[in-house]
Design an enzyme around this catalytic site. Structure first.
Site, PDB file in Angstrom:
ATOM      1  N   ASN A   1      37.139  57.256  42.912  1.00 11.04           N
ATOM      2  CA  ASN A   1      37.083  56.820  44.311  1.00 11.04           C
ATOM      3  C   ASN A   1      38.172  57.552  45.088  1.00 11.04           C
ATOM      4  OD1 ASN A   1      39.598  55.148  44.308  1.00 11.04           O
ATOM      5  ND2 ASN A   1      38.445  54.014  42.775  1.00 11.04           N
TER       6      ASN A   1
ATOM      7  N   PRO B   1      36.902  45.457  33.083  1.00 13.25           N
ATOM      8  CA  PRO B   1      37.721  44.238  33.157  1.00 13.25           C
ATOM      9  C   PRO B   1      38.402  44.165  34.518  1.00 13.25           C
ATOM     10  CG  PRO B   1      38.795  45.899  31.799  1.00 13.25           C
ATOM     11  CD  PRO B   1      37.414  46.424  32.118  1.00 13.25           C
ATOM     12  N   ASP B   2      38.582  42.963  35.031  1.00 14.14           N
ATOM     13  CA  ASP B   2      39.316  42.783  36.286  1.00 14.14           C
ATOM     14  C   ASP B   2      40.772  42.497  35.919  1.00 14.14           C
ATOM     15  OD1 ASP B   2      40.548  41.640  38.614  1.00 14.14           O
ATOM     16  OD2 ASP B   2      38.524  41.494  39.457  1.00 14.14           O
TER      17      ASP B   2
ATOM     18  N   PHE C   1      45.262  43.196  46.314  1.00  6.12           N
ATOM     19  CA  PHE C   1      44.786  43.780  47.578  1.00  6.12           C
ATOM     20  C   PHE C   1      43.300  43.478  47.717  1.00  6.12           C
ATOM     21  CE2 PHE C   1      48.730  45.918  47.593  1.00  6.12           C
ATOM     22  CZ  PHE C   1      48.935  46.368  48.883  1.00  6.12           C
TER      23      PHE C   1
ATOM     24  N   LYS D   1      38.469  35.826  47.663  1.00  3.98           N
ATOM     25  CA  LYS D   1      38.900  36.641  46.511  1.00  3.98           C
ATOM     26  C   LYS D   1      40.188  36.087  45.902  1.00  3.98           C
ATOM     27  CE  LYS D   1      37.740  40.830  46.799  1.00  3.98           C
ATOM     28  NZ  LYS D   1      37.627  42.181  47.360  1.00  3.98           N
TER      29      LYS D   1
ATOM     30  N   LYS E   1      28.381  67.026  26.731  1.00  7.24           N
ATOM     31  CA  LYS E   1      27.971  67.163  28.130  1.00  7.24           C
ATOM     32  C   LYS E   1      26.457  66.920  28.280  1.00  7.24           C
ATOM     33  CE  LYS E   1      27.989  70.441  31.901  1.00  7.24           C
ATOM     34  NZ  LYS E   1      27.916  71.843  32.219  1.00  7.24           N
TER      35      LYS E   1
END
Ligand code: C5P
Length: 398
Positions: A208, A304-305, A324, A338, A286
Site C-alpha cells: 500500500n 492477523p490484526d 490509527f 473500531k 514465479k
C-alpha cells in the site's frame, strides 16, 4: 549518549561565541546533531562558514530568507529539534526572550517553539548583576527556560566575576540531563510503522502507499521525551527514527511476531498500515503466463490484526494502546466503532481520501478518540502530530 538527538543551537553575539564552535564539537561527540542559527551580532565574532563547516549543516541567519522559508519555514525550524540551546545568551537576547519579542530569526524561533529551551548566559559581570538582567532571568526561569551558568572567573573585558559562559562540556552535561530525563524516562514503547508487503510469488507482492513518515515522527517524539522505543517497521520510504531499536519486517505475520517479541512494554502505538489480507497460498516459484492465456485468480486469507491481538492480551497488555483509523468516509463513526471493536485505548482517526493529500504527504488532520472524548486536532505537520501525541502519552504514562 545523545545518539539521534537534534539540537538547534542559537549563537548570540558575544565574545563567548567562539566557544560555541567547541560546543558544536562536544554535542556531536556525544552523538547529537546540531542545526545552527546565528544572530547578526554573532557573525561579528565567529564566521558562519566555520559554524557551518563544523556542524556539517547550513547556518540559518535571516528571518526573511525566501529560500530558507521555501525549504523549511521558521515555525517548522523552531520545532524540528529536541532541544534549543542559546549559547552565548547575551543580555540583549535574554531581555528579548523575557519580553517575548520576535525581532529577528533567533527570537522568532524562540517565540514559536514548543521545544525545551536552555540558555547559557555570557556577559560582563556588571551586566549580569544588573537588576534588569536579574529580573529577566527570573521571568525566563518562571517561563520554564532552563538556565546553565554563567560561571565565575576572568572575563575577556578584564573584569572578574559571574558572567563567563559555562564550558562546552558542562553545557552538554546540562543538555543531556534535559534530554535524557524526559517524562517518559524508564518507559518502553513499541511503535509499528510503514506498510507491509505480502508476497504473491517470489517476485511480486501486495503493498500500500504508506510512507511510514507518521510512524517515524512518533518514534522520534517518544524518544525525545526519554522513552526506550522499539520501532517495528515494514518496508517504509521514510527515514528511520534516531536513537530507537529498529526491527525490520516485511509481512503482517512477521510484524506481529516482532511486536510480541518486544513485549512487555508500557505503551504501544500501532501506526503501521498493515495489509488486511495476504495470499492464501503464495507460491515459491514465479507465476508464469500460460499458452492458453489463463489469468491467475488471487485467493486471499485474512492477516492477523496486530492492534486487536495486543489489545486483547490477558497478560502483558501494555497500559496504553493507541491505534490509527485511516478512513475515507464516516471517519468519526467508523473510528469510534473500531476503538471498541479492537479494544484499544485511543484511536487517532484521519481522513485519507486522495484529495486530503494525507497518505504519503507531510501533514495530518486527526481526531483523538478515547473512551470519554472526541478531540479534533487542527491540521498540522506529521511531526507536530507526533509531538502532541507523545506529550499526551507522557501525561498518561508519566
Ligand atoms: O482495521 P484498520 O486496518 O482500519 O485498523 C487500523 C489500525 O489497526 C491501525 O492502528 C493499524 O496499525 C492496526 N492494524 C493492525 N493489524 C492489522 C490491521 C490494522 O495492527 N492487520
Amino acid at each position: 549518549m545523545l545518539n539521534g538527538r537534534r539540537v538547534l543551537l542559537i549563537i548570540g553575539g558575544g565574545i563567548a561565541a567562539y566557544k560555541s564552535l567547541e560546543l558544536i564539537r562536544a554535542l556531536q561527540k556525544r552523538g547529537a546533531s546540531v542545526v545552527p542559527v546565528m544572530t547578526r551580532a554573532a557573525s561579528e565574532f565567529v564566521t558562519p562558514l566555520s559554524v557551518s563547516a563544523l556542524s556539517g549543516n547550513k547556518v540559518f541567519q535571516d528571518l526573511f530568507d525566501l529560500t530558507d522559508e521555501a525549504e523549511m519555514g521558521h515555525i517548522e525550524l523552531s520545532r524540528s529539534a529536541d532541544l534549543i540551546i542559546v549559547a552565548p545568551a547575551t543580555g540583549d537576547l535574554m531581555a528579548k526572550m523575557a519580553l517575548g519579542m520576535a525581532s529577528d530569526l533567533a527570537t522568532t524561533l524562540l517565540l514559536a517553539t514548543d521545544t525545551p529551551v536552555m540558555i547559557a548566559p555570557a556577559m560582563n559581570v556588571r551586566m549580569w548583576e544588573h537588576t534588569g538582567t536579574q529580573r529577566n532571568l527570573k521571568t525566563l526561569r518562571a517561563d520554564g527556560i532552563h538556565v546553565c551558568g554563567p560561571d565565575e572567573g576572568d572575563m575577556a573585558c578584564g573584569e572578574f566575576g559571574f558572567g563567563r559562559m559555562t564550558e562546552p562540556d558542562a553545557i552538554v552535561d546540562a543538555a543531556s540531563d534535559i534530554l535524557l530525563n524526559g517524562p517518559l524516562k524508564g518507559k518502553h514503547v513499541i511503535v509499528t510503522s510503514g506498510p507491509t508487503h505480502e508476497p504473491i510469488d517470489p517476485v511480486r507482492y501486495i503493498a500500500n502507499r504508506s510512507s511510514g513518515s507518521q510512524g517515524t515522527a512518533i518514534a522520534n517524539a517518544l524518544a525525545a521525551l526519554g522513552a526506550r522505543v522499539s520501532f517495528v517497521t515494514g518496508p517504509a520510504r521514510a527515514d528511520m527514527p534516531l536513537g530507537c531499536d529498529i526491527i525490520h519486517v516485511e509481512t503482517a505475520r512477521e510484524m506481529l511476531d516482532a511486536v510480541q517479541s518486544a513485549l512487555p512494554c508500557d505503551g504501544a502505538v500501532f501506526a503501521a498500515a498493515v495489509a488486511d489480507w495476504r495470499m492464501k497460498n503464495s507460491t515459491d516459484s514465479k507465476i508464469k503466463k500460460n499458452a492458453s492465456g489463463d489469468i491467475p485468480v488471487l485467493d486471499f486469507t485474512e492477516n492477523p490484526d496486530i492492534l486487536a491481538t495486543v489489545s486483547q492480551l490477558k497478560n502483558d497488555r501494555p497500559n496504553l494502546i493507541v491505534g490509527f483509523a485511516a478512513e475515507t468516509d464516516d471517519v468519526i463513526k467508523n473510528a469510534t466503532a473500531k476503538r471498541i471493536r479492537k479494544q484499544c485505548d485511543w484511536i487517532l482517526a484521519n481522513d485519507v481520501s486522495p484529495e486530503t493529500g494525507i497518505m504519503g504527504g507531510s501533514e495530518n488532520d486527526v481526531t483523538l478518540i478515547t473512551a470519554n472524548d472526541v478531540i479534533d486536532w487542527p491540521r498540522m505537520s506529521k511531526d507536530a502530530v507526533a509531538k502532541k501525541l507523545a506529550q499526551h502519552i507522557a501525561d498518561e504514562l508519566g
